[in-house]
Design a protein around this motif. Structure first.
Motif, PDB file in Angstrom:
ATOM      1  N   CYS A  45       0.857  -0.826   0.235  1.00 42.85           N
ATOM      2  CA  CYS A  45      -0.522   0.138   0.071  1.00 42.85           C
ATOM      3  C   CYS A  45       1.048   0.764   0.232  1.00 42.85           C
ATOM      4  N   SER A  46       1.983   1.292   0.182  1.00 48.01           N
ATOM      5  CA  SER A  46       2.828   2.545   0.609  1.00 48.01           C
ATOM      6  C   SER A  46       2.256   3.389   1.122  1.00 48.01           C
ATOM      7  N   LEU A  47       1.876   3.076   2.513  1.00 46.98           N
ATOM      8  CA  LEU A  47       1.986   4.124   4.126  1.00 46.98           C
ATOM      9  C   LEU A  47       3.020   3.863   4.337  1.00 46.98           C
ATOM     10  N   CYS A  48       3.797   3.125   4.416  1.00 48.31           N
ATOM     11  CA  CYS A  48       5.395   3.365   5.188  1.00 48.31           C
ATOM     12  C   CYS A  48       5.905   4.226   4.298  1.00 48.31           C
ATOM     13  N   GLU A  49       5.897   4.293   2.919  1.00 55.43           N
ATOM     14  CA  GLU A  49       6.461   4.767   2.138  1.00 55.43           C
ATOM     15  C   GLU A  49       6.270   6.083   2.705  1.00 55.43           C
ATOM     16  N   ALA A  50       4.893   6.182   2.793  1.00 56.13           N
ATOM     17  CA  ALA A  50       4.463   7.828   2.842  1.00 56.13           C
ATOM     18  C   ALA A  50       4.563   9.092   4.575  1.00 56.13           C
ATOM     19  N   ALA A  51       5.093   7.945   5.279  1.00 59.78           N
ATOM     20  CA  ALA A  51       5.349   8.099   6.553  1.00 59.78           C
ATOM     21  C   ALA A  51       6.690   8.014   6.433  1.00 59.78           C
ATOM     22  N   CYS A  52       7.406   7.897   6.081  1.00 63.69           N
ATOM     23  CA  CYS A  52       8.683   7.571   6.850  1.00 63.69           C
ATOM     24  C   CYS A  52       9.770   9.410   5.908  1.00 63.69           C
ATOM     25  N   PRO A  53       9.785  10.171   7.554  1.00 61.66           N
ATOM     26  CA  PRO A  53      10.077  10.774   7.302  1.00 61.66           C
ATOM     27  C   PRO A  53      11.517  10.994   6.248  1.00 61.66           C
ATOM     28  N   ALA A  54      11.915  10.536   6.620  1.00 65.52           N
ATOM     29  CA  ALA A  54      13.457   9.948   5.851  1.00 65.52           C
ATOM     30  C   ALA A  54      13.535   9.953   3.838  1.00 65.52           C
ATOM     31  N   HIS A  55      12.616   9.170   3.917  1.00 66.16           N
ATOM     32  CA  HIS A  55      12.258   9.032   2.553  1.00 66.16           C
ATOM     33  C   HIS A  55      13.033   7.723   2.042  1.00 66.16           C
TER      34      HIS A  55
END
Lengths: 660, 141
Positions: free
Chosen positions: B55-65
């Protein structure tokens, strides 16, 4: 004009406007699902409810017109409670699909739930279930569990595309969306329902799971597939196009795209794209460096300048190239190579622009918005539904508004069911115009659309007839608009830039002594093909000594070449296209081309400089600056003034839009 | 003045003979607490299917991208996760990662979790981009 108050703000607006539109005009957002400004009103979702002082119940702001001294509250307690309740009811059966749904991140249901919804669910029962996902067509995927039955898709197909292929079946709790045709959702405009759908019920099969809205780079551009020049957004992820969306331009596409434009982009990221130039060594094409290819091409051209007559070299450029590339192409072939045998089409085509010919003098130049205003529309040959699909939508809208449509000189086409008269065959053009004039004598706004296989003599006849019949009417606010339906994205631009043996840029005459004929000349010895495929080239290859090809793919024509240069496609270059109504629109570079592929103007500049020229173009903008000096029709076109809506290239600063 | 001097010397003497709190790594190790946030792992369900649904929610949440997700559709013949969607590619750049645990918080299915392994040194910079193969736990037999 009425004056009313919305949320304590005073606003004066035209009578007849609905409250939701009035609120939007002063920046107040009212959440809505079934309402859409371009579709008929439904009033079924109940999300846009507002409170009006003095009325016992909340009313739907999308259907209620404003009236004088009305006092509207969009954020009162009653309204807030209603919004929470409506969302709660919608979310009862809405599946918990957000993590796997493509709409997540750009979903109005998500956004409104966050802003206006209840914070907590009180639902503990079972949700409804449908078989999912359902492939309505190879392009569109339907998820019936997510559908909130706003009927935007149904209304779009009924009213705008006028191909009613979606319906709601069953009633009440068990209702769902179904296609009317057994073949599925075959409409040419089916892709628009994806953008209209406020949830993830209708999604694109091509875009499925490819990207998330927050990870996408969005670049404005123009569709390269037909002469409409519909404005698009190119969405790119990691240098690959993942989807195309409509970018609304009221004057051109009105926010819609046809399926060919919307879904025809996968070729740009195909693994077969050429990445390096290729040279023929020992009768085989092998990859080589840029410099090797440039010097080989320069060597070939040099050889021909010295040995043969200038007419033994010819060039063909694709009408999908940008204006800048086409201009540099003709400049290269004429000044550096020294030949006039250049063209953008393998067949004969009509040009109605050249000055000095009085055929169209005094007639109005065609704009797409003329379709919205004309009383009579005459289509002569051609099929807009295939060649220029967005015109098909506009014509349907025009006929709905009351225009009379004549379709002449063609077999049955999609638009025939909207035609007042379908004249399959006629004796002569004067006869045809006679018939039309007799039947519509009392009208005074005419639009005539020509197809490009016609002859100039026929156009002259038509124009003469029209001018005679309507000479009195024109002064009374009427007009005759004349347009040429050109099917490729930049055929008009190719003609304007002089990629034709008959004219220089701006339709100046090329003078005596040059070979003039369409397509590939018979005695050609050296042929330069810029993104053009010549189907019968294999048979003629023995007679042609050298073939230089610029192409994004190693197609059959390129395989026979001596030098092949990898091409950049429309999304990888800055530039402009001129559409069928002479509107110049900007393309912006959305991705970098693979490997060593470059724009055509860069390639030709490299070859020209290798042959001793000193061209110093830094960008497409430099080229457009030169075009505006050389081509009188483009003299007011600059990248700054084109903006995002496009400008007309008709030699006037204000677009007076008359042929001269 | 003498008293201050003797007090200060007394403190020094006390520290001279008391036990130091230094943890002598690597012979000794600190106690691992249950909610430490170190090396990521992509978990599975009991039945062996991957939890990650792409779902890529982790990708969106990650502050370090530092997370990259490429999703793909499950088919009945090739099924990786329950439901329609799974992560075909899943990469975390461990050098960029700040081990904040936002990805773990964002994940709707408890697929990405941060576990206890913190000894992650390596020689090449490229080897710090952990791909799905390195992150996915093996199925329990």
């Amino acid at each position: 004009m009425v004056t009313l108050k919305i949320d304590e703000k005073q606003i004066t607006t035209t009578a007849g406007m609905t409250i939701i539109e009035a609120a939007k005009s002063i920046g107040i957002e009212i959440p809505h699902f079934c309402y859409h400004p371009k579709l008929s009103l439904s009033g079924s979702c109940r999300m846009c409810l507002v409170e009006i002082e003095g009325m016992p119940k909340l009313v739907t702001s999308c259907t209620t017109p404003v009236s004088d001294n009305m006092v509207v509250y969009t954020k009162s307690d009653k309204v807030k409670k209603a919004q929470e309740d409506i969302l709660a009811l919608l979310l009862i059966n809405h599946p918990l699909d957000c993590p796997i749904c493509d709409k997540g991140g750009e979903c109005p249901l998500q956004d409104y739930t966050y802003k206006y919804g209840p914070g907590k669910s009180e639902f503990y029962d079972k949700k409804w279930h449908f078989e999912k996902p359902v492939n309505l067509s190879p392009l569109i995927v339907l998820d019936r569990e997510r559908c909130i039955l706003c009927t935007r898709c149904v209304r779009f197909q009924d009213e705008v595309a006028v191909q009613p292929e979606l319906i709601v079946v069953e009633k009440g709790y068990g209702a769902y969306i179904e296609t009317t045709k057994e073949e599925g959702f075959t409409s040419n405009f089916s892709g628009n329902t994806i953008e209209l759908c406020p949830v993830g019920a209708l999604t694109s099969r091509q875009y499925r799971f490819k990207a998330r809205p927050w990870g996408i780079k969005r670049v404005p551009s123009v569709c390269p597939h037909c002469g409409c020049g519909c404005n698009i957004h190119i969405d790119v992820r990691e240098n690959k196009m993942v989807r195309l969306l409509a970018r609304e331009n009221r004057d051109v596409d009105n926010g819609w795209l046809c399926d060919r434009g919307r879904f025809g982009y996968l070729f740009t990221s195909s693994p077969d794209r050429l990445k390096t130039p290729m040279i023929r060594k020992d009768n085989e094409l092998v990859p080589c460096t840029w410099d090797e290819a440039i010097s080989k091409a320069a060597g070939i051209i040099n050889k021909y300048k010295e040995m043969h007559s200038i007419d033994s070299t010819a060039g063909l450029a694709s009408p999908q190239l940008t204006n800048e590339e086409l201009y540099i192409f003709q400049k290269f072939m004429r000044e550096v190579v020294g030949t006039n045998s250049i063209d953008h089409s393998l067949e004969r085509y009509l040009m109605i622009e050249p000055p000095g010919k009085t055929i169209c003098n005094g007639l109005r130049r065609f704009s797409f918005s003329d379709i919205d205003e004309a009383d009579v529309i005459v289509l002569i040959g051609g099929d807009p539904s295939i060649d220029l699909p967005i015109l098909d939508l506009r014509i349907k809208k025009g006929v709905n508004r009351g225009a009379k449509l004549y379709i002449a000189g063609t077999d049955e086409i999609e638009l025939c069911r909207f035609a007042g008269r379908h004249i399959k065959a006629f004796e002569s053009y004067p006869d045809l115009m006679d018939t039309i004039m007799r039947e519509t004598g009392e009208k005074n706004k005419y639009l005539v659309l020509l197809n490009r296989m016609m002859h100039e003599e026929d156009v002259e006849t038509i124009c003469a007839c029209m001018k005679t019949y309507l000479s009195g009417k024109i002064s009374m606010g009427g007009w005759i608009s004349l347009g040429l339906m050109l099917p490729e994205a930049n055929s008009q631009g190719a003609q304007d830039m002089g990629v034709t043996p008959f004219y220089l840029p701006g339709y100046k005459d090329t003078g005596e002594g040059s070979l003039k004929g369409y397509g590939v000349p018979d005695k050609v010895k050296c042929l330069f093909l810029a993104d053009m495929e010549v189907p019968d080239i294999a048979g003629r290859r023995r007679d042609i000594d050298h073939l230089i090809s610029y192409t994004p793919f190693l197609n059959d024509t390129a395989r026979l070449a001596d030098v092949v240069f990898p091409a950049a496609v429309f999304s990888e270059t800055d530039g402009t296209y001129t559409n069928s109504e002479r509107r110049v629109q900007r393309l912006f570079k959305a991705a970098t081309p693979p490997g060593e592929a470059r724009s055509l103007w860069y390639l030709l500049m490299s070859i020209a400089n290798a042959l001793g020229a000193d061209w110093a173009y830094g960008s497409s903008q430099d080229i457009m600056t030169e075009i505006s000096k050389v081509n009188h029709l483009y003299r007011f076109i600059t990248y700054e003034t084109i903006g995002q809506g496009g400008s007309y290239a008709d030699g006037t600063a204000d677009g007076t839009r008359y042929y001269s | 003045m003498l008293t201050e001097l003797l007090t200060a010397l007394g403190i020094t003497a006390k520290h001279l003979v008391s036990k130091s709190i230094t943890v002598r790594y690597p012979e000794e190790r600190r106690e691992i607490f249950p909610r430490v946030r170190w090396r990521h792992e992509l978990m599975r369900h009991e039945n062996g299917l991957e939890r990650c649904i792409g779902c890529s929610l982790c990708e969106a949440a990650c502050p370090a991208h530092c997370i990259r997700v490429v999703a793909e559709e499950n088919t009945d013949e090739h099924r990786f996760s329950p439901g329609e969607r799974y992560a075909k590619e899943y990469e975390i750049n461990m050098i960029r990662c700040i081990f904040c645990g936002m990805c773990q918080e964002a994940c709707p299915v408890e697929a990405i979790v941060l576990r206890e392994e913190f000894e992650l040194s390596d020689y090449e910079k490229e080897s710090f981009i952990y791909t799905k193969e390195r992150l996915l736990v093996t199925p329990q037999a």
